[in-house]
Each structure stands twice: as structure tokens, then as C-alpha cells.
Design a protein around this motif. Structure first.
Motif, PDB file in Angstrom:
ATOM      1  N   TRP A   5      -6.685   4.122  -1.023  1.00 20.85           N
ATOM      2  CA  TRP A   5      -6.044   4.428   0.256  1.00 20.85           C
ATOM      3  C   TRP A   5      -6.934   5.397   1.028  1.00 20.85           C
ATOM      4  O   TRP A   5      -7.201   6.512   0.576  1.00 20.85           O
ATOM      5  CB  TRP A   5      -4.658   5.031  -0.007  1.00 20.85           C
ATOM      6  N   ASN A  56       0.824  -1.214   0.000  1.00 23.38           N
ATOM      7  CA  ASN A  56       0.000   0.000   0.000  1.00 23.38           C
ATOM      8  C   ASN A  56       0.852   1.256   0.000  1.00 23.38           C
ATOM      9  O   ASN A  56       0.606   2.201  -0.762  1.00 23.38           O
ATOM     10  CB  ASN A  56      -0.941   0.014   1.216  1.00 23.38           C
ATOM     11  N   MET A  78       1.226   4.103  -2.924  1.00 26.59           N
ATOM     12  CA  MET A  78       0.915   5.501  -2.627  1.00 26.59           C
ATOM     13  C   MET A  78       2.064   6.419  -3.020  1.00 26.59           C
ATOM     14  O   MET A  78       1.855   7.478  -3.626  1.00 26.59           O
ATOM     15  CB  MET A  78       0.586   5.669  -1.145  1.00 26.59           C
TER      16      MET A  78
END
Length: 291
Positions: A199, A119, A123
Motif C-alpha cells: 500500500w 486493499n 490494510m
């Protein structure tokens, strides 16, 4: 055998490829963004079992303190090397080697916290690789109301999510779009739209939806409720402070500057000094919906 998975966020596609990692199937936050259509990738991320040793020059180290992830950046002959930990003092979760333009990267997840590793890698790569396309990854909570999106900015703990909840409770027709990392994008036609993303911090809100951006509001705690529209220079500073950007990457900074400069020319930006109450939500809504 290598496999590929493609996703599209805010109209921009990226691809993950490599051996099938067991944890990818449990990454439900990515599922709404699966992309099956052909398109150019803004970046490709390769899963690898290890990274080759590189000559390293320190560039940056986060110092957010206890409770926050720890990220270090080093420059290498090939590009940049990122090392990430979920918390200071915890074992290393990932090492990521990128090219200078962030169009290609190699991720070695250590097994310590693979969800965190993937993640946060995505990002970071998205924030940097999307810069030439007018996209800003924002630290904000966003609600949708009457066909527009309203972004609430502020430092951690100032009440962004609380203010979104007040709108959800007291402003009819309000819906949460994203609670931590929406994408604000300057579109090719000059309009500004806000998109959901995979996210969303501690709130599982992963919507592949977008609406025109109606306004941006910086939240500040106060013993009263008052809202003011910011002049252009202050609006620019307010947006920049909540955008995922990194000034030492000068080429990307030029893109972010152009995007912000164009956005604040048309997107109303406010500061709301407020209590965490219904009156603050009503004042904010009545102001920005007519702004």
C-alpha cells in the motif's frame, strides 16, 4: 473450488481464500509479497458472496470529509463489522465481518470498486492483527539512504512526498521505499526496521524490502528551514499521530503503547520546519544521518 493466496509483509504472513475473484490477478501491488513458505498467519480473509445479518451496535464513523474514504465500524456478537465507501455518498464498496481478535475475517465486495474494497480491508486487518507483533502501519513517506530508512511524517498536504522527492533529487544514493503506508516494526531483538508494503497511496512503489530505521522526521511547512530532535514524550506523540491505530480497541492499544514506548527509546525523532527546497533536504540529511 476454494483457493488460497498467501502474502508476507514485514515478516508477517496473511492468507486470502475463497472463490477465485477475477480482480485479484490485476492486484499488482500484492505480487511482490507473495509467500510460498509455510508460516503462521496473523489473519485469514475469506471472500464470501454475502454476509449474514448481525445485531449491530455503532462504534465509529470516519468524518474526514470530501475526498476521503468513508469507513463505519459496528460491534456484533461475533466481532466487528466494517462498511467502506471510496468517497462519501458513493455506493458501498465492501462489508467486512471480523472476529474480536481480527485473526479471521469475511469480505463481501459489492463490485462497486473491488480494488478499493480488498486493499482497504487488507490494510485495516493488517494494522489490527499485527499489533501483538510490534508492527505499526504508518502514514508516512520513506526513503532509503546509506543502508537506513528515514520516515517523513505529517498531515496530508504538508509535504511528506515532496520532501522524499527532494532527497531523491539532491541526496546521492537515495531510493524511495514507500510513499504512504510503510510498516515500522519493533523486531524481537529490540531493533527497529522499516518495511515496504503493498500500500503506497498514489505512488506505485510496492517494494518487498526493509532496512534499519535511521530516524523519523515530522514535516511542517514554514518560511524557513529548522530541525530539532524531539524529547521522548513528544516523539511518542509524533509517532502515535501517524500510526494506523484505533484506541477503542483497548487490547490492541496496549500493544501499540508498548511498541511505541520501546521504539522512541532508541529511534531518533525530529521535527523539521521547512521550505520545499534543496536546503531543507540537505539540512535534514546532514542532521539525521549523524543522529
Amino acid at each position: 473450488m476454494g483457493m488460497k493466496w498467501s502474502y508476507k509483509v514485514a515478516g508477517l504472513r496473511f492468507t486470502i481464500e475463497g472463490a477465485n475473484p477475477s480482480f485479484l490477478g490485476s492486484m499488482g501491488n500484492l505480487s511482490p509479497f507473495v509467500c510460498l513458505e509455510a508460516a503462521e498467519d496473523i489473519f485469514i480473509l475469506h471472500f464470501v458472496p454475502s454476509l449474514d445479518t448481525q445485531e449491530e451496535t455503532p462504534v465509529f464513523q470516519t468524518q474526514d470529509g470530501p475526498g476521503f474514504p468513508e469507513i463505519g465500524i459496528w460491534e456484533t456478537p461475533k466481532g466487528y463489522l466494517f462498511r467502506m465507501r471510496p468517497l462519501p455518498g458513493r455506493p458501498l464498496a465492501s462489508e467486512v465481518l471480523t472476529t474480536k481478535d481480527f485473526r479471521e475475517a469475511w469480505l463481501h465486495a459489492t463490485g462497486t470498486d473491488d480494488h478499493f474494497a480488498l486493499n482497504n480491508t487488507l490494510m485495516l486487518l493488517y494494522a489490527f492483527a499485527s499489533a501483538p507483533y510490534g508492527a505499526l502501519e504508518m502514514h508516512a513517506s520513506v526513503v532509503m539512504n546509506a543502508g537506513k530508512g528515514y520516515l517523513f511524517l505529517g498531515k496530508s498536504g504538508t509535504g511528506k512526498s515532496t520532501h522524499s522527492k527532494l532527497w531523491l533529487r539532491h541526496i546521492p544514493g537515495t531510493e524511495l521505499l514507500n510513499d504512504d503506508n510503510p510498516i515500522l516494526r519493533l523486531m524481537p531483538d529490540g531493533t527497529v526496521r522499516v518495511f515496504g508494503s503493498p500500500w503506497s497511496g498514489k505512488t506505485p512503489c510496492y517494494k518487498n524490502e526493509d532496512v534499519p530505521a535511521g530516524a523519523v522526521v515530522r514535516i511542517r511547512q514554514a518560511p524557513f528551514n529548522k530541525i530539532e530532535r524531539l524529547p521522548l514524550i513528544q516523539a511518542y506523540a509524533s509517532l502515535m499521530a501517524s500510526a494506523s491505530s484505533f484506541r477503542p480497541f483497548s487490547t490492541l492499544s496496549d500493544h501499540w503503547h508498548h511498541t511505541l514506548e520501546s521504539m522512541v527509546a532508541t529511534l531518533p525523532c525530529y521535527v523539521l520546519d521547512c521550505l520545499p527546497d534543496e536546503a531543507a533536504a540537505q539540512l535534514c540529511h546532514s542532521t539525521v544521518s549523524h543522529g
